[in-house]
Enzyme design. Structure first.
Site, PDB file in Angstrom:
ATOM      1  N   LYS A 255       0.824  -1.208   0.000  1.00 38.39           N
ATOM      2  CA  LYS A 255       0.000   0.000   0.000  1.00 38.39           C
ATOM      3  C   LYS A 255       0.860   1.261   0.000  1.00 38.39           C
ATOM      4  CE  LYS A 255      -3.394  -1.800   3.029  1.00 38.39           C
ATOM      5  NZ  LYS A 255      -3.668  -1.606   4.414  1.00 38.39           N
TER       6      LYS A 255
ATOM      7  N   LYS B 128     -13.618 -18.282   9.167  1.00 39.94           N
ATOM      8  CA  LYS B 128     -14.300 -17.066   9.597  1.00 39.94           C
ATOM      9  C   LYS B 128     -13.960 -15.917   8.653  1.00 39.94           C
ATOM     10  CE  LYS B 128     -14.327 -13.953  13.449  1.00 39.94           C
ATOM     11  NZ  LYS B 128     -13.216 -13.246  14.047  1.00 39.94           N
TER      12      LYS B 128
ATOM     13  N   LYS C 114     -12.236 -23.453   1.728  1.00 40.86           N
ATOM     14  CA  LYS C 114     -12.066 -23.942   3.091  1.00 40.86           C
ATOM     15  C   LYS C 114     -12.941 -23.117   4.053  1.00 40.86           C
ATOM     16  CE  LYS C 114      -8.650 -24.329   6.660  1.00 40.86           C
ATOM     17  NZ  LYS C 114      -7.503 -23.957   7.346  1.00 40.86           N
TER      18      LYS C 114
END
Ligand code: TRP
Length: 331
Positions: free
Chosen positions: A119, A203, A200
């Protein structure tokens, strides 16, 4: 004497069936053969979780989830990291033997730096010292309890190797075996649990099936599994269907053969396959969910179980710190 297995459970986010098959079940399977010490790594979670209510509640939910899944606190020493002050004393001692360069090479830290560099900003943006020194705290967790093996996912292997390095360099410095160097136990055979979108279950992908959702939510979530556009009458391939891969985790051999046959014959739509999946998932999870709800309904009793675990853990922890302090000349 049995060998010692230890693992830390970071209380971040709700448990899902990926955690259940990938971490909880394999760790519980080890408790027959090993002297097991499993703990909630709440100070590790503090590095990223700054909302007090959320952290407070996930600590209990994750602890209750392991107990509901079958962890027996009479057999496993089950405690919170934050209840063992010796963890933090040992961390400070290990720091003196841990080179900064070793921490610079840690994957989790390196990934953040790389992202920052891409970035074009400050390479250390968003890095707190807790993240940077994460592997030292983890080494203290492990070394404190004389752990032989540490059951973990592949992503944690580097951390165990660092714990090994740190323990060995301390032993070498004092010319005696003060600390036990641990081994990682990566369970290769553990199935990768596919998520709702086929990747997969994780979360961070937002594709999870929660472990303790109410029955209605569980059913709705399963109905959201992404499928292709094959028509009802078309024969289907079970081996490339994540509905079927999930089914295999919950169904017995006979059920698996029966469903595979229906796939291959055609005439079964995805909705029907999902209903059959929901049936077996709910069959296994309903009793676990009931136990979870009962535990969560009595938080003081849950806290007592964790406090009793800490009472069993502390003398072991104190002995390690004492041994190290004596060797170091701080006794
Ligand atoms: N870092 C581990 C994870 O993110 C959690 C953890 C903390 C741990 N301390 C540990 C695992 C000690 C094994 C041993 O999953």
């Amino acid at each position: 004497m049995k060998k010692i297995a230890l693992t830390g459970i970071k209380p971040t986010g709700d448990l899902h069936i990926g955690n259940y098959f990938g971490a909880i079940k394999p760790a519980l399977a080890l408790t027959a053969e090993y002297d097991a010490r499993y703990f909630i790594a709440d100070y590790h979670a503090l590095n990223t979780m700054k909302d007090s209510r959320e952290l407070n509640s996930t600590i209990r939910q994750v602890a209750a989830g392991w107990l509901a899944s079958g962890l027996d606190p009479e057999k496993v020493i089950f405690y919170r990291q934050s209840s063992i002050p010796e963890v933090f004393e040992l961390t400070t001692m290990l720091m003196a033997f841990t080179s900064k360069g070793l921490m610079n090479r840690a994957h989790a830290y390196k990934a953040v730096v790389q992202e920052n560099n891409e970035k074009g900003g400050d390479p250390d943006a968003g890095v707190n010292m807790g993240l940077f020194t994460y592997p030292v705290l983890m080494a203290a967790d492990i070394i404190l309890f004389d752990s032989d093996v540490v059951p973990v996912g592949k992503d944690q292997v580097q951390h165990i190797e660092m714990a090994q390095d740190i323990a060995q360099s301390i032993n070498a410095n004092y010319g005696q075996q003060i600390l036990k160097a641990p081994q990682a136990a990566v369970q290769e055979s553990v199935a990768v649990v596919p998520g709702l979108d086929g990747r997969k279950m994780s979360k961070s992908y937002g594709n999870t099936i929660p472990l303790f959702a109410p029955e209605k939510t569980l059913r709705k979530t399963i109905m959201r599994i992404v499928t292709n556009s094959q028509a009802v009458e078309e024969p289907k391939d079970p081996d490339t269907s994540q509905i079927f891969l999930l089914y295999k985790l919950f169904a017995n051999a006979e059920e698996q053969n029966a469903l595979a046959a229906r796939y291959r014959t055609g005439g079964m739509g995805w909705g029907e396959a999902k209903e059959e999946l929901f049936r077996v998932v709910n069959r296994e999870l309903a009793p676990v969910r009931e136990r979870f709800e009962a535990i969560m309904a009595d938080i003081p009793a849950l806290d007592k179980i964790l406090a009793q675990g800490a009472e069993k853990a502390r003398p072991i922890a104190a002995a390690t710190v004492k041994r190290f302090r004596k060797a170091a000349g701080i006794d």
